[in-house]
Design a protein around this motif. Sequence first.
Motif, PDB file in Angstrom:
ATOM      1  N   THR A 173     -15.730  10.239  -0.886  1.00 66.18           N
ATOM      2  CA  THR A 173     -16.124   8.930  -1.219  1.00 66.18           C
ATOM      3  C   THR A 173     -16.463   8.697  -3.126  1.00 66.18           C
ATOM      4  N   ASN A 186      -3.204  11.449   0.106  1.00 64.06           N
ATOM      5  CA  ASN A 186      -4.487  10.062  -0.436  1.00 64.06           C
ATOM      6  C   ASN A 186      -3.661   9.264   0.098  1.00 64.06           C
ATOM      7  N   ASN A 193       0.984  -1.486  -0.327  1.00 63.34           N
ATOM      8  CA  ASN A 193       0.244  -0.482   0.132  1.00 63.34           C
ATOM      9  C   ASN A 193       0.620   1.572   0.198  1.00 63.34           C
ATOM     10  N   ALA A 251      -7.027  -1.469  -4.388  1.00 56.86           N
ATOM     11  CA  ALA A 251      -8.518  -0.941  -4.825  1.00 56.86           C
ATOM     12  C   ALA A 251      -9.043   0.132  -4.039  1.00 56.86           C
ATOM     13  N   ASN A 252      -8.263   1.350  -3.455  1.00 59.12           N
ATOM     14  CA  ASN A 252      -8.828   2.008  -2.603  1.00 59.12           C
ATOM     15  C   ASN A 252      -7.813   3.155  -3.460  1.00 59.12           C
ATOM     16  N   ASP A 253      -8.116   4.327  -4.060  1.00 62.16           N
ATOM     17  CA  ASP A 253      -7.531   5.373  -4.399  1.00 62.16           C
ATOM     18  C   ASP A 253      -8.785   7.173  -3.964  1.00 62.16           C
ATOM     19  N   ILE A 254      -7.910   6.715  -2.263  1.00 64.61           N
ATOM     20  CA  ILE A 254      -9.068   7.591  -1.161  1.00 64.61           C
ATOM     21  C   ILE A 254      -8.548   9.388  -1.250  1.00 64.61           C
ATOM     22  N   SER A 270      -4.492   2.117  -2.324  1.00 69.40           N
ATOM     23  CA  SER A 270      -3.536   0.715  -2.924  1.00 69.40           C
ATOM     24  C   SER A 270      -4.244   0.386  -4.453  1.00 69.40           C
TER      25      SER A 270
END
Length: 74
Positions: free
Chosen positions: A52, A21, A3, A26-29, A24
């Motif tokens: 979101t 930010n 990550n 699965a995520n890009d926050i 990973s």
Amino acid sequence: MQNRSALRCCDPFGAAGLSGNIVSMANDIDLTDEEISSTNPNAPVYRILAKTPRGRSVKIGGIWKKIHQNGGGY
């Protein structure tokens, strides 16, 4: 799986604000902050907000300003 996360800030308690930010597979926050005004000395000084996929802000944490025993801030 590795990550990658990054928070960029020149002065976390200054006018520049916080941005960063968490990324990973699965995520890009995206993360931002929001200053809090409170008379409670134990309250955080900033909220950490994430966006979101629909663009809504979600509170995910806080930042407290503390003084350590030698008198410096952290």
